[in-house]
Write a protein that holds these residues in place. Sequence first.
Motif: not given
Length: 159
Positions: A70-90
């Motif tokens: 999902l993180l790969d698929a979200a790359a470059g999607d500004a709407a997902l930047a915050e949730s992607a960062e949270a996912t990386r941290n978790v």
Amino acid sequence: MNPSNQLRLATMIRAIQESIMPAIRDDAPLAKEQVGLLMGHLAAMMQQDGQEHAVVAREWQLMSDLAAKLLDAAAGDAALAESAEATRNVLAATDASALSFAVEAMLANTEASESFKTASAKLAMTYAKAHTNLGRAWFMPMGFDGPSAGLPSVKEQLG
């Protein structure tokens, strides 16, 4: 001597079969049903003994693989930047419950791009099938599911 779990479970089953079940009156169908469920759980525990940690590890692997994709698929999607960062941290913290919530937040983001929504739907379905099949195989000894035709065993899924 410290008795093994297998011996302890076998002793419990024997006690139920030889002492408890015969003592239940015929006019106590709920008690008979509960004893039957208890016997089923004990028999399943005997079959599953020693595999619990491997199953939990497999569940983590499935969820962390989903998160990474999902993180790969979200790359470059500004709407997902915050949730992607949270996912990386978790993901780095290896907290299964928190990772599940983080993945859910990514999947539920209605502002995500159409390409992410399409990709994430496919990824989520692939994850769901693998996770469901692991659960079905784990509970197969309980008889909760129909015939296991084509369903890989827990051992096969862990291998």
